[in-house]
Design a protein around this motif. Structure first.
Motif, PDB file in Angstrom:
ATOM      1  N   LEU A   1      29.935  18.428  29.009  1.00 34.65           N
ATOM      2  CA  LEU A   1      29.723  17.395  27.998  1.00 34.65           C
ATOM      3  C   LEU A   1      30.902  17.379  27.027  1.00 34.65           C
ATOM      4  O   LEU A   1      31.693  18.329  26.966  1.00 34.65           O
ATOM      5  CB  LEU A   1      28.431  17.663  27.225  1.00 34.65           C
ATOM      6  CG  LEU A   1      27.106  17.431  27.946  1.00 34.65           C
ATOM      7  CD1 LEU A   1      25.963  17.963  27.101  1.00 34.65           C
ATOM      8  CD2 LEU A   1      26.918  15.952  28.248  1.00 34.65           C
ATOM      9  N   ARG A   2      30.994  16.351  26.257  1.00 33.86           N
ATOM     10  CA  ARG A   2      32.074  16.263  25.271  1.00 33.86           C
ATOM     11  C   ARG A   2      31.516  15.735  23.955  1.00 33.86           C
ATOM     12  O   ARG A   2      30.464  15.098  23.902  1.00 33.86           O
ATOM     13  CB  ARG A   2      33.206  15.338  25.770  1.00 33.86           C
ATOM     14  CG  ARG A   2      34.000  15.914  26.941  1.00 33.86           C
ATOM     15  CD  ARG A   2      34.777  17.139  26.513  1.00 33.86           C
ATOM     16  NE  ARG A   2      35.538  17.722  27.609  1.00 33.86           N
ATOM     17  CZ  ARG A   2      35.105  18.712  28.383  1.00 33.86           C
ATOM     18  NH1 ARG A   2      33.880  19.194  28.192  1.00 33.86           N
ATOM     19  NH2 ARG A   2      35.856  19.201  29.336  1.00 33.86           N
TER      20      ARG A   2
ATOM     21  N   ASP B   1      28.569  19.752  21.310  1.00 28.09           N
ATOM     22  CA  ASP B   1      28.391  20.608  20.130  1.00 28.09           C
ATOM     23  C   ASP B   1      26.920  20.957  19.917  1.00 28.09           C
ATOM     24  O   ASP B   1      26.570  22.115  19.640  1.00 28.09           O
ATOM     25  CB  ASP B   1      28.931  19.903  18.873  1.00 28.09           C
ATOM     26  CG  ASP B   1      30.436  19.716  18.887  1.00 28.09           C
ATOM     27  OD1 ASP B   1      31.106  20.348  19.719  1.00 28.09           O
ATOM     28  OD2 ASP B   1      30.934  18.921  18.072  1.00 28.09           O
ATOM     29  N   ALA B   2      26.069  19.939  20.075  1.00 29.04           N
ATOM     30  CA  ALA B   2      24.642  20.141  19.813  1.00 29.04           C
ATOM     31  C   ALA B   2      24.028  21.128  20.795  1.00 29.04           C
ATOM     32  O   ALA B   2      23.265  22.021  20.410  1.00 29.04           O
ATOM     33  CB  ALA B   2      23.912  18.799  19.896  1.00 29.04           C
ATOM     34  N   LEU B   3      24.362  20.999  22.084  1.00 29.34           N
ATOM     35  CA  LEU B   3      23.757  21.886  23.074  1.00 29.34           C
ATOM     36  C   LEU B   3      24.363  23.285  23.038  1.00 29.34           C
ATOM     37  O   LEU B   3      23.654  24.272  23.285  1.00 29.34           O
ATOM     38  CB  LEU B   3      23.883  21.293  24.464  1.00 29.34           C
ATOM     39  CG  LEU B   3      22.993  20.096  24.759  1.00 29.34           C
ATOM     40  CD1 LEU B   3      23.086  19.686  26.224  1.00 29.34           C
ATOM     41  CD2 LEU B   3      21.551  20.385  24.404  1.00 29.34           C
ATOM     42  N   ALA B   4      25.643  23.393  22.737  1.00 27.46           N
ATOM     43  CA  ALA B   4      26.245  24.720  22.609  1.00 27.46           C
ATOM     44  C   ALA B   4      25.586  25.501  21.476  1.00 27.46           C
ATOM     45  O   ALA B   4      25.348  26.713  21.586  1.00 27.46           O
ATOM     46  CB  ALA B   4      27.749  24.597  22.379  1.00 27.46           C
TER      47      ALA B   4
ATOM     48  N   ALA C   1      18.071  16.095  21.555  1.00 29.68           N
ATOM     49  CA  ALA C   1      17.446  15.031  22.346  1.00 29.68           C
ATOM     50  C   ALA C   1      18.477  14.028  22.824  1.00 29.68           C
ATOM     51  O   ALA C   1      18.458  13.591  23.988  1.00 29.68           O
ATOM     52  CB  ALA C   1      16.373  14.341  21.510  1.00 29.68           C
ATOM     53  N   GLN C   2      19.397  13.672  21.942  1.00 29.59           N
ATOM     54  CA  GLN C   2      20.438  12.716  22.325  1.00 29.59           C
ATOM     55  C   GLN C   2      21.341  13.291  23.404  1.00 29.59           C
ATOM     56  O   GLN C   2      21.749  12.588  24.335  1.00 29.59           O
ATOM     57  CB  GLN C   2      21.265  12.328  21.099  1.00 29.59           C
ATOM     58  CG  GLN C   2      22.346  11.288  21.377  1.00 29.59           C
ATOM     59  CD  GLN C   2      21.777  10.003  21.929  1.00 29.59           C
ATOM     60  OE1 GLN C   2      20.776   9.490  21.436  1.00 29.59           O
ATOM     61  NE2 GLN C   2      22.398   9.466  22.985  1.00 29.59           N
ATOM     62  N   ALA C   3      21.644  14.581  23.311  1.00 29.10           N
ATOM     63  CA  ALA C   3      22.477  15.220  24.328  1.00 29.10           C
ATOM     64  C   ALA C   3      21.793  15.203  25.689  1.00 29.10           C
ATOM     65  O   ALA C   3      22.438  14.992  26.728  1.00 29.10           O
ATOM     66  CB  ALA C   3      22.796  16.658  23.914  1.00 29.10           C
ATOM     67  N   PHE C   4      20.472  15.405  25.695  1.00 28.98           N
ATOM     68  CA  PHE C   4      19.761  15.394  26.959  1.00 28.98           C
ATOM     69  C   PHE C   4      19.635  13.987  27.538  1.00 28.98           C
ATOM     70  O   PHE C   4      19.456  13.825  28.749  1.00 28.98           O
ATOM     71  CB  PHE C   4      18.390  16.051  26.813  1.00 28.98           C
ATOM     72  CG  PHE C   4      18.413  17.498  27.199  1.00 28.98           C
ATOM     73  CD1 PHE C   4      18.417  17.860  28.546  1.00 28.98           C
ATOM     74  CD2 PHE C   4      18.457  18.487  26.244  1.00 28.98           C
ATOM     75  CE1 PHE C   4      18.460  19.190  28.918  1.00 28.98           C
ATOM     76  CE2 PHE C   4      18.500  19.822  26.605  1.00 28.98           C
ATOM     77  CZ  PHE C   4      18.493  20.178  27.956  1.00 28.98           C
TER      78      PHE C   4
END
Length: 264
Positions: A249-250, A255-258, A202-205
């Protein structure tokens, strides 16, 4: 039928895939903005196994020798040569063949897909990021029709061959190493398998929504929920923007989305 066509489904399925559905939960971001995360699935029978009905066992050494000896310049054949070489660094793969000597081609294909898919969740963040970057490159190189098919999860062997033919050997080599590593990791059951955390995703999005803006965020969210009904142009846009964002992203968000791409 040659080994390039026969093994395509099991091997490519570990690396490539498509936007085939929701992760299983809808993320609520900001003011009533719903963004659906997608997962990458194996290509299943789309790579030529559907036409191969012989039920003879397959030997590891003969498989590898056949793939390496194939001098075709086709993209898929070039990839399979790289994969065959990469398997030599993983004794678990040879051992799997040796302890299952009576397994026929169809059974080995099905297990290869399942094992490699599961094994992706055992790979490090660094390797999964490399995989996401490769997927981004694949959809960028593909024409609109192949890109859309890739996004829907039904790209054909001919489509992948066209895409891979545009890729250099170094990149194909990196992809093949990831595929072989995933299969080997699952066979040895190490490292531990991981799952993406909903809060991290959620944070990545949130970052993605900031990057692309509210309008494209909503467009992306809507499209991900109906990929199979979209026109090729819209399905390709959705696929490209998703993988581009993940690849660029970095830090923790990347990491979370990968990891989420390979989580059930």
């Amino acid at each position: 039928m040659d080994w390039s066509s026969v093994l395509g489904s099991a091997l490519i399925g570990a690396v490539a895939g498509g936007v085939v559905g929701l992760l299983g939960r809808v993320l609520k971001l900001g003011k009533n903005v719903s963004v659906a995360l997608v997962t990458v699935a194996a290509l299943s029978s789309s790579m030529g196994w559907r036409a191969y009905q012989q039920r003879r066992p397959v030997d590891y050494d003969s498989m590898v020798e056949t793939l390496i000896a194939n001098e075709s310049s086709g993209g898929l054949d070039r990839y399979l040569r790289q994969w065959a070489l990469a398997t030599k660094d993983h004794p678990e793969i040879r051992q799997w063949f040796e302890v299952t000597p009576t397994m026929n081609r169809q059974e080995r294909q099905q297990q290869s897909i399942q094992l490699a898919q599961a094994g992706l969740r055992r790979l490090s963040d660094r390797v999964l990021i490399q995989r996401a970057e490769a997927l981004s490159l694949i959809v960028d190189l593909a024409d609109e029709k192949d890109c859309a098919a890739f996004g829907r999860g039904n790209v054909t062997d001919a489509g992948l061959n066209r895409i891979f033919s545009l890729m250099d050997d170094e990149t194909l080599g990196r992809i093949s190493v990831i595929a072989a590593s995933a299969l080997a990791a699952e066979l040895r059951q190490s490292p531990l398998s991981r799952q993406a955390m909903t809060s991290d995703v959620a944070q990545a999005f949130v970052e993605i929504s900031i990057r692309v803006g509210n309008q494209d965020t909503q467009r992306l969210a809507n499209n991900l929920q109906r990929m199979n009904t979209l026109a090729d142009e819209e399905a390709c846009w959705t696929t490209r923007i998703l993988y581009k964002q993940i690849a660029t992203l970095r830090g923790r968000n990347q990491d979370a989305l990968a990891l989420a791409l390979v989580s059930n």
